[in-house]
Scaffold this motif. Sequence first.
Motif, mmCIF file in Angstrom:
data_model
loop_
_atom_site.group_PDB
_atom_site.id
_atom_site.type_symbol
_atom_site.label_atom_id
_atom_site.label_comp_id
_atom_site.label_asym_id
_atom_site.label_seq_id
_atom_site.Cartn_x
_atom_site.Cartn_y
_atom_site.Cartn_z
ATOM 1 N N THR A 49 2.904 11.988 -19.742
ATOM 2 C CA THR A 49 3.783 10.823 -19.687
ATOM 3 C C THR A 49 3.187 9.745 -18.794
ATOM 4 O OG1 THR A 49 5.038 11.777 -17.860
ATOM 5 C CG2 THR A 49 5.843 12.230 -20.089
ATOM 6 N N SER A 50 3.754 8.563 -18.884
ATOM 7 C CA SER A 50 3.299 7.449 -18.058
ATOM 8 C C SER A 50 3.437 7.805 -16.581
ATOM 9 C CB SER A 50 4.124 6.208 -18.379
ATOM 10 O OG SER A 50 3.685 5.118 -17.603
ATOM 11 N N THR A 51 2.433 7.556 -15.814
ATOM 12 C CA THR A 51 2.283 7.797 -14.372
ATOM 13 C C THR A 51 2.152 9.281 -14.010
ATOM 14 O OG1 THR A 51 4.637 7.853 -13.754
ATOM 15 C CG2 THR A 51 3.565 5.677 -13.804
ATOM 16 N N GLN A 52 2.169 10.177 -14.987
ATOM 17 C CA GLN A 52 2.026 11.607 -14.694
ATOM 18 C C GLN A 52 0.590 11.919 -14.270
ATOM 19 O OE1 GLN A 52 3.078 14.237 -17.938
ATOM 20 N NE2 GLN A 52 3.146 16.015 -16.599
ATOM 21 N N LEU A 75 -6.243 6.109 -19.007
ATOM 22 C CA LEU A 75 -6.084 7.537 -18.747
ATOM 23 C C LEU A 75 -7.246 7.883 -17.819
ATOM 24 C CD1 LEU A 75 -4.615 10.218 -19.201
ATOM 25 C CD2 LEU A 75 -6.295 10.695 -20.985
ATOM 26 N N ASN A 123 -2.224 9.310 -15.995
ATOM 27 C CA ASN A 123 -1.909 8.371 -17.062
ATOM 28 C C ASN A 123 -1.311 7.090 -16.499
ATOM 29 O OD1 ASN A 123 -1.214 7.057 -19.386
ATOM 30 N ND2 ASN A 123 0.293 8.543 -20.074
ATOM 31 N N LEU A 124 -2.100 6.029 -16.508
ATOM 32 C CA LEU A 124 -1.624 4.718 -16.075
ATOM 33 C C LEU A 124 -1.528 3.755 -17.261
ATOM 34 C CD1 LEU A 124 -3.566 4.241 -12.713
ATOM 35 C CD2 LEU A 124 -1.234 5.080 -13.077
ATOM 36 N N SER A 125 -1.506 4.299 -18.477
ATOM 37 C CA SER A 125 -1.523 3.471 -19.689
ATOM 38 C C SER A 125 -0.194 2.786 -19.979
ATOM 39 C CB SER A 125 -1.911 4.327 -20.895
ATOM 40 O OG SER A 125 -0.865 5.220 -21.238
ATOM 41 N N GLY A 126 0.890 3.225 -19.335
ATOM 42 C CA GLY A 126 2.188 2.621 -19.571
ATOM 43 C C GLY A 126 3.008 3.313 -20.650
ATOM 44 N N GLY A 127 2.438 4.333 -21.274
ATOM 45 C CA GLY A 127 3.171 5.064 -22.307
ATOM 46 C C GLY A 127 2.797 6.532 -22.301
ATOM 47 N N THR A 128 3.532 7.310 -23.079
ATOM 48 C CA THR A 128 3.246 8.732 -23.203
ATOM 49 C C THR A 128 2.133 8.940 -24.221
ATOM 50 O OG1 THR A 128 5.488 9.365 -22.626
ATOM 51 C CG2 THR A 128 4.215 10.956 -23.904
#
Length: 139
Positions: free
Chosen positions: A16-19, A61, A111-116
């Motif tokens: 997930t985002s920020t995970q 990512l 994950n810094l992409s903003g989405g899952t």
Amino acid sequence: MIERDHTYVFNLEGITSTQIFGQLDQPTDTDAPFILRAIGGYYIVDAGTADETVTNIPNLLLFRYADADGNWLQTARTPGMLTQTVGTDYLPLRKHVTYPPKGVIRFQLENLSGGTLSSLVLVFRGVKLFPGGHGEPSP
């Protein structure tokens, strides 16, 4: 030594985002040392449906990996290391890393992409080393 192409594929259900995954391990086989020469990856959108597609991993990512002794080879998780524009386009490593039989390729993801990103697939490409110079490898 005989070199035989080998690929390890690591599947992750999603991130997930920020995970952050602080430690993931891809075990290596017991039959021979593995020399990591390239990395890549992709994720699958709408897995298991008629709309399933393979998509490039976004640059955000973040990824880093360790050598066989567990020493990180980057000072921090790094963007863009898993970009793979087509199925055979891997990021070659400037310095190859050797893992012993029954070793572990240890890595981290953020994950810094903003989405899952679902159905994430990481690819570790290289060769296994077998003794000898002619014929089949020894068991």
